[in-house]
Write a protein that holds these residues in place. Structure first.
Motif, PDB file in Angstrom:
ATOM      1  N   ARG A  63       0.849  -1.192   0.000  1.00  0.00           N
ATOM      2  CA  ARG A  63       0.000   0.000   0.000  1.00  0.00           C
ATOM      3  C   ARG A  63       0.884   1.242   0.000  1.00  0.00           C
ATOM      4  NH1 ARG A  63      -1.134  -2.231   4.592  1.00  0.00           N
ATOM      5  NH2 ARG A  63      -1.013  -0.245   5.681  1.00  0.00           N
ATOM      6  N   ALA A  64       0.299   2.373  -0.342  1.00  0.00           N
ATOM      7  CA  ALA A  64       1.028   3.643  -0.373  1.00  0.00           C
ATOM      8  C   ALA A  64       1.636   3.971   0.975  1.00  0.00           C
ATOM      9  CB  ALA A  64       0.093   4.772  -0.822  1.00  0.00           C
ATOM     10  N   GLU A  65       0.919   3.695   2.036  1.00  0.00           N
ATOM     11  CA  GLU A  65       1.429   3.993   3.372  1.00  0.00           C
ATOM     12  C   GLU A  65       2.728   3.233   3.649  1.00  0.00           C
ATOM     13  OE1 GLU A  65      -2.780   4.920   2.978  1.00  0.00           O
ATOM     14  OE2 GLU A  65      -1.715   3.036   2.660  1.00  0.00           O
ATOM     15  N   GLN A  66       2.847   2.024   3.120  1.00  0.00           N
ATOM     16  CA  GLN A  66       4.070   1.243   3.284  1.00  0.00           C
ATOM     17  C   GLN A  66       5.221   1.862   2.489  1.00  0.00           C
ATOM     18  OE1 GLN A  66       1.807  -2.397   2.226  1.00  0.00           O
ATOM     19  NE2 GLN A  66       3.082  -3.367   3.804  1.00  0.00           N
ATOM     20  N   VAL A  67       4.903   2.381   1.303  1.00  0.00           N
ATOM     21  CA  VAL A  67       5.921   3.066   0.511  1.00  0.00           C
ATOM     22  C   VAL A  67       6.393   4.301   1.270  1.00  0.00           C
ATOM     23  CG1 VAL A  67       6.440   4.250  -1.660  1.00  0.00           C
ATOM     24  CG2 VAL A  67       4.982   2.210  -1.685  1.00  0.00           C
ATOM     25  N   LEU A  68       5.452   5.080   1.787  1.00  0.00           N
ATOM     26  CA  LEU A  68       5.803   6.292   2.536  1.00  0.00           C
ATOM     27  C   LEU A  68       6.660   5.978   3.761  1.00  0.00           C
ATOM     28  CD1 LEU A  68       2.409   8.214   2.317  1.00  0.00           C
ATOM     29  CD2 LEU A  68       4.546   8.797   1.138  1.00  0.00           C
ATOM     30  N   ALA A  69       6.431   4.824   4.369  1.00  0.00           N
ATOM     31  CA  ALA A  69       7.188   4.416   5.558  1.00  0.00           C
ATOM     32  C   ALA A  69       8.524   3.758   5.208  1.00  0.00           C
ATOM     33  CB  ALA A  69       6.350   3.457   6.407  1.00  0.00           C
ATOM     34  N   GLY A  70       8.773   3.556   3.909  1.00  0.00           N
ATOM     35  CA  GLY A  70      10.014   2.920   3.486  1.00  0.00           C
ATOM     36  C   GLY A  70       9.980   1.408   3.503  1.00  0.00           C
ATOM     37  N   ASP A  71       8.770   0.847   3.623  1.00  0.00           N
ATOM     38  CA  ASP A  71       8.625  -0.603   3.721  1.00  0.00           C
ATOM     39  C   ASP A  71       8.152  -1.273   2.434  1.00  0.00           C
ATOM     40  OD1 ASP A  71       9.370  -0.482   6.408  1.00  0.00           O
ATOM     41  OD2 ASP A  71       7.293  -0.104   7.041  1.00  0.00           O
ATOM     42  N   ALA A  72       7.981  -0.510   1.364  1.00  0.00           N
ATOM     43  CA  ALA A  72       7.560  -1.058   0.071  1.00  0.00           C
ATOM     44  C   ALA A  72       8.115  -0.151  -1.022  1.00  0.00           C
ATOM     45  CB  ALA A  72       6.032  -1.151  -0.009  1.00  0.00           C
ATOM     46  N   ARG A  73       8.051  -0.637  -2.261  1.00  0.00           N
ATOM     47  CA  ARG A  73       8.642   0.093  -3.378  1.00  0.00           C
ATOM     48  C   ARG A  73       7.631   0.341  -4.488  1.00  0.00           C
ATOM     49  NH1 ARG A  73      12.913  -3.953  -5.342  1.00  0.00           N
ATOM     50  NH2 ARG A  73      11.106  -5.254  -5.011  1.00  0.00           N
ATOM     51  N   ILE A  74       8.007   1.236  -5.378  1.00  0.00           N
ATOM     52  CA  ILE A  74       7.301   1.438  -6.635  1.00  0.00           C
ATOM     53  C   ILE A  74       8.274   1.002  -7.725  1.00  0.00           C
ATOM     54  CG2 ILE A  74       6.202   3.080  -8.197  1.00  0.00           C
ATOM     55  CD1 ILE A  74       5.537   4.786  -5.721  1.00  0.00           C
ATOM     56  N   ASP A 109      -7.194   8.980 -10.753  1.00  0.00           N
ATOM     57  CA  ASP A 109      -7.316   7.647 -10.173  1.00  0.00           C
ATOM     58  C   ASP A 109      -6.488   6.632 -10.967  1.00  0.00           C
ATOM     59  OD1 ASP A 109      -8.327   6.600  -7.865  1.00  0.00           O
ATOM     60  OD2 ASP A 109     -10.409   6.729  -8.479  1.00  0.00           O
ATOM     61  N   GLY A 110      -6.003   5.630 -10.248  1.00  0.00           N
ATOM     62  CA  GLY A 110      -5.239   4.549 -10.850  1.00  0.00           C
ATOM     63  C   GLY A 110      -3.744   4.731 -10.750  1.00  0.00           C
ATOM     64  N   SER A 111      -3.289   5.945 -10.663  1.00  0.00           N
ATOM     65  CA  SER A 111      -1.872   6.256 -10.656  1.00  0.00           C
ATOM     66  C   SER A 111      -1.190   5.852  -9.349  1.00  0.00           C
ATOM     67  CB  SER A 111      -1.711   7.769 -10.873  1.00  0.00           C
ATOM     68  OG  SER A 111      -0.452   8.228 -10.468  1.00  0.00           O
ATOM     69  N   PRO A 112       0.071   5.372  -9.413  1.00  0.00           N
ATOM     70  CA  PRO A 112       0.782   5.075  -8.178  1.00  0.00           C
ATOM     71  C   PRO A 112       1.124   6.333  -7.381  1.00  0.00           C
ATOM     72  CG  PRO A 112       2.213   4.730 -10.067  1.00  0.00           C
ATOM     73  CD  PRO A 112       0.851   5.046 -10.601  1.00  0.00           C
ATOM     74  N   ALA A 130      -8.273  -1.639  -4.563  1.00  0.00           N
ATOM     75  CA  ALA A 130      -8.621  -0.454  -3.788  1.00  0.00           C
ATOM     76  C   ALA A 130      -7.357   0.085  -3.141  1.00  0.00           C
ATOM     77  CB  ALA A 130      -9.659  -0.803  -2.728  1.00  0.00           C
ATOM     78  N   GLY A 131      -7.227   1.394  -3.136  1.00  0.00           N
ATOM     79  CA  GLY A 131      -6.073   2.004  -2.500  1.00  0.00           C
ATOM     80  C   GLY A 131      -5.768   3.364  -3.080  1.00  0.00           C
ATOM     81  N   THR A 132      -4.746   3.991  -2.510  1.00  0.00           N
ATOM     82  CA  THR A 132      -4.342   5.323  -2.951  1.00  0.00           C
ATOM     83  C   THR A 132      -2.892   5.288  -3.423  1.00  0.00           C
ATOM     84  OG1 THR A 132      -3.608   5.949  -0.741  1.00  0.00           O
ATOM     85  CG2 THR A 132      -5.879   6.496  -1.326  1.00  0.00           C
ATOM     86  N   GLY A 133      -2.533   6.276  -4.199  1.00  0.00           N
ATOM     87  CA  GLY A 133      -1.149   6.475  -4.583  1.00  0.00           C
ATOM     88  C   GLY A 133      -0.399   7.204  -3.477  1.00  0.00           C
ATOM     89  N   VAL A 134       0.931   7.289  -3.621  1.00  0.00           N
ATOM     90  CA  VAL A 134       1.744   7.867  -2.551  1.00  0.00           C
ATOM     91  C   VAL A 134       1.488   9.358  -2.361  1.00  0.00           C
ATOM     92  CG1 VAL A 134       3.528   6.104  -2.587  1.00  0.00           C
ATOM     93  CG2 VAL A 134       3.761   8.085  -4.065  1.00  0.00           C
ATOM     94  N   THR A 135       1.280  10.091  -3.429  1.00  0.00           N
ATOM     95  CA  THR A 135       0.994  11.524  -3.286  1.00  0.00           C
ATOM     96  C   THR A 135      -0.355  11.725  -2.614  1.00  0.00           C
ATOM     97  OG1 THR A 135       2.372  12.121  -5.178  1.00  0.00           O
ATOM     98  CG2 THR A 135       0.648  13.686  -4.545  1.00  0.00           C
ATOM     99  N   ALA A 136      -1.358  10.973  -3.063  1.00  0.00           N
ATOM    100  CA  ALA A 136      -2.685  11.079  -2.453  1.00  0.00           C
ATOM    101  C   ALA A 136      -2.625  10.752  -0.967  1.00  0.00           C
ATOM    102  CB  ALA A 136      -3.673  10.158  -3.163  1.00  0.00           C
ATOM    103  N   ALA A 137      -1.912   9.687  -0.614  1.00  0.00           N
ATOM    104  CA  ALA A 137      -1.817   9.298   0.797  1.00  0.00           C
ATOM    105  C   ALA A 137      -1.095  10.368   1.615  1.00  0.00           C
ATOM    106  CB  ALA A 137      -1.099   7.955   0.928  1.00  0.00           C
ATOM    107  N   LEU A 138      -0.027  10.943   1.057  1.00  0.00           N
ATOM    108  CA  LEU A 138       0.705  11.980   1.780  1.00  0.00           C
ATOM    109  C   LEU A 138      -0.161  13.225   1.982  1.00  0.00           C
ATOM    110  CD1 LEU A 138       3.470  12.667   3.054  1.00  0.00           C
ATOM    111  CD2 LEU A 138       4.109  13.667   0.842  1.00  0.00           C
ATOM    112  N   LEU A 139      -0.872  13.629   0.946  1.00  0.00           N
ATOM    113  CA  LEU A 139      -1.768  14.792   1.073  1.00  0.00           C
ATOM    114  C   LEU A 139      -2.841  14.529   2.127  1.00  0.00           C
ATOM    115  CD1 LEU A 139      -2.251  15.787  -2.689  1.00  0.00           C
ATOM    116  CD2 LEU A 139      -0.814  16.938  -0.992  1.00  0.00           C
TER     117      LEU A 139
END
Length: 162
Positions: A63-74, A109-112, A130-139
């Motif tokens: 999920r985007a939150e994992q990317v933001l936390a450094g626990d996942a990649r794009i 929608d759809g974008s990472p 279902a989910g959000t991209g990293v920018t959407a999650a950060l905002l």
């Protein structure tokens, strides 16, 4: 009058991964543009990615939150790790939104980066999850409400009531 951050591809800028745009013909956007309310921006271009570029997705199962936390990649579809560019772009987008005191963002929608209700599943086979991209999650994490391009009428109704 409140400024609204918007994915640049929705205003006709050819910044999508395939070099195209996803121009919205919604009349509210035309009105807001004429009023000087829209702040078009592409997080992926801001992060240093070229146009066109390889398609990219948040890795499968993450999920985007994992990317933001450094626990996942794009990853791009050649297996390249483009996480850092997406993170730079997300942070630059947040800074711009805060600079203009944006309370709302209309994202693609759809974008990472910009996905608001769904993103691609990370398998490069066209499936969504279902989910959000990293920018959407950060905002969202900083109190900015994100809307997809199909929710513009809902945002307009909300703004008209305020």
């Amino acid at each position: 009058m409140d400024k609204i951050l918007i994915s640049a591809c929705l205003t006709g800028d050819p910044v999508r991964y395939d070099g195209g745009a996803k121009t919205s013909a919604n009349p509210h956007l035309a009105r807001w543009q004429a009023e000087g309310r829209l702040i078009p921006y592409c997080p992926e271009v801001a992060g240093g990615l070229p146009t066109p570029r390889l398609p990219a997705e948040i890795e499968a199962g993450a999920r985007a939150e994992q990317v933001l936390a450094g626990d996942a990649r794009i990853l791009d579809n050649a297996g390249g790790d483009v996480t850092s560019a997406f993170m730079v772009g997300a942070r630059a987008t947040l800074a711009l939104a805060q600079q203009h005191s944006c309370r709302h963002a209309i994202l693609t929608d759809g974008s990472p980066s910009c996905g608001t209700s769904y993103i691609y599943a990370g398998r490069f086979d066209g499936t969504h999850k279902a989910g959000t991209g990293v920018t959407a999650a950060l905002l969202q994490g900083h109190g900015i409400r994100v809307w997809s391009e199909v929710q513009i009428d809902e945002l307009a109704a909300l703004l008209d009531r305020e």
